[in-house]
Write a protein that holds these residues in place. Sequence first.
Motif, mmCIF file in Angstrom:
data_model
loop_
_atom_site.group_PDB
_atom_site.id
_atom_site.type_symbol
_atom_site.label_atom_id
_atom_site.label_comp_id
_atom_site.label_asym_id
_atom_site.label_seq_id
_atom_site.Cartn_x
_atom_site.Cartn_y
_atom_site.Cartn_z
ATOM 1 N N LYS A 104 0.835 -1.207 0.000
ATOM 2 C CA LYS A 104 0.000 0.000 0.000
ATOM 3 C C LYS A 104 0.870 1.257 0.000
ATOM 4 N N LYS A 105 1.945 1.233 0.763
ATOM 5 C CA LYS A 105 2.853 2.393 0.829
ATOM 6 C C LYS A 105 3.622 2.583 -0.488
ATOM 7 N N LEU A 106 3.769 1.519 -1.247
ATOM 8 C CA LEU A 106 4.463 1.596 -2.531
ATOM 9 C C LEU A 106 3.611 2.324 -3.581
ATOM 10 N N ILE A 107 2.287 2.209 -3.484
ATOM 11 C CA ILE A 107 1.386 2.724 -4.523
ATOM 12 C C ILE A 107 1.559 4.222 -4.784
ATOM 13 N N PRO A 108 1.547 5.089 -3.748
ATOM 14 C CA PRO A 108 1.732 6.528 -4.043
ATOM 15 C C PRO A 108 3.064 6.820 -4.729
ATOM 16 N N HIS A 109 4.080 6.059 -4.354
ATOM 17 C CA HIS A 109 5.401 6.227 -4.966
ATOM 18 C C HIS A 109 5.340 5.890 -6.461
ATOM 19 N N MET A 110 4.675 4.785 -6.800
ATOM 20 C CA MET A 110 4.534 4.372 -8.198
ATOM 21 C C MET A 110 3.692 5.381 -8.983
ATOM 22 N N LEU A 111 2.619 5.863 -8.364
ATOM 23 C CA LEU A 111 1.759 6.844 -9.028
ATOM 24 C C LEU A 111 2.518 8.144 -9.309
ATOM 25 N N LYS A 112 3.367 8.545 -8.372
ATOM 26 C CA LYS A 112 4.165 9.753 -8.556
ATOM 27 C C LYS A 112 5.162 9.567 -9.703
ATOM 28 N N ARG A 113 5.807 8.405 -9.731
ATOM 29 C CA ARG A 113 6.737 8.107 -10.828
ATOM 30 C C ARG A 113 6.020 8.140 -12.176
ATOM 31 N N LEU A 114 4.804 7.584 -12.190
ATOM 32 C CA LEU A 114 4.040 7.551 -13.438
ATOM 33 C C LEU A 114 3.662 8.965 -13.877
ATOM 34 N N GLU A 115 3.219 9.761 -12.932
ATOM 35 C CA GLU A 115 2.856 11.148 -13.247
ATOM 36 C C GLU A 115 4.051 11.910 -13.832
ATOM 37 N N MET A 116 5.209 11.753 -13.222
ATOM 38 C CA MET A 116 6.415 12.426 -13.709
ATOM 39 C C MET A 116 6.767 11.962 -15.129
ATOM 40 N N SER A 117 6.624 10.665 -15.367
ATOM 41 C CA SER A 117 6.948 10.110 -16.679
ATOM 42 C C SER A 117 5.972 10.609 -17.747
#
Length: 197
Positions: free
Chosen positions: A51-64
């Motif tokens: 669950k804690k990984l999800i915001p990190h992945m979403l942020k990476r996706l947004e930046m990309s």
Amino acid sequence: NPLTKYFYDLMKSLLDASNREDADQGLMASAYECIASLIHTAGKDSYETIKKLIPHMLKRLEMSVNKSKNNSDTNNVNIQAYICGTLVVCIRKLPVSILGSFMDTFMLAFLEVLKCGTSVCHEEALLGVTEVVRKTKDKCMRYMKAFTPLLLKSLNNVLEVRVCGIAIGLAGDIVEAVGSKIKPIADNLVQHFLNLL
């Protein structure tokens, strides 16, 4: 699960490896593949870490995605596909009770990828939408106004057979999830299916 005590450290190391400045396609692909495998095989005692990984992945996706709007770098496109694939595994793995607060954010992220990505990204983003539909059931109708034009575009994309095939399956999942609530977009969907014939 025997890996639980190593789960956080493994995940962190893999994320660091995927984000290295000198990471080539092989390293990134392998790192994200391992992350997805870890999540897929994780026990319930690792759900909070995922669950804690999800915001990190979403942020990476947004930046990309933001980077893609100014630059059609192949490397960046592949990163989007890897991240979408990782999010798909997260959505499949975690129960709705944990995922609930992320559903709108998932959809917004997948919509952005579908608007600006390439077929490689579109495949993964459509699979992501499929998982959101399966988890939210008839509540997914709230996403249909924004998503329907992108679904129809994917259905029309007959040159990309895999994208078109995933879109057809997703349309079926949406109909199954929402039942008679499909009426506002039913005629449009049927017309596109007839065009495919």
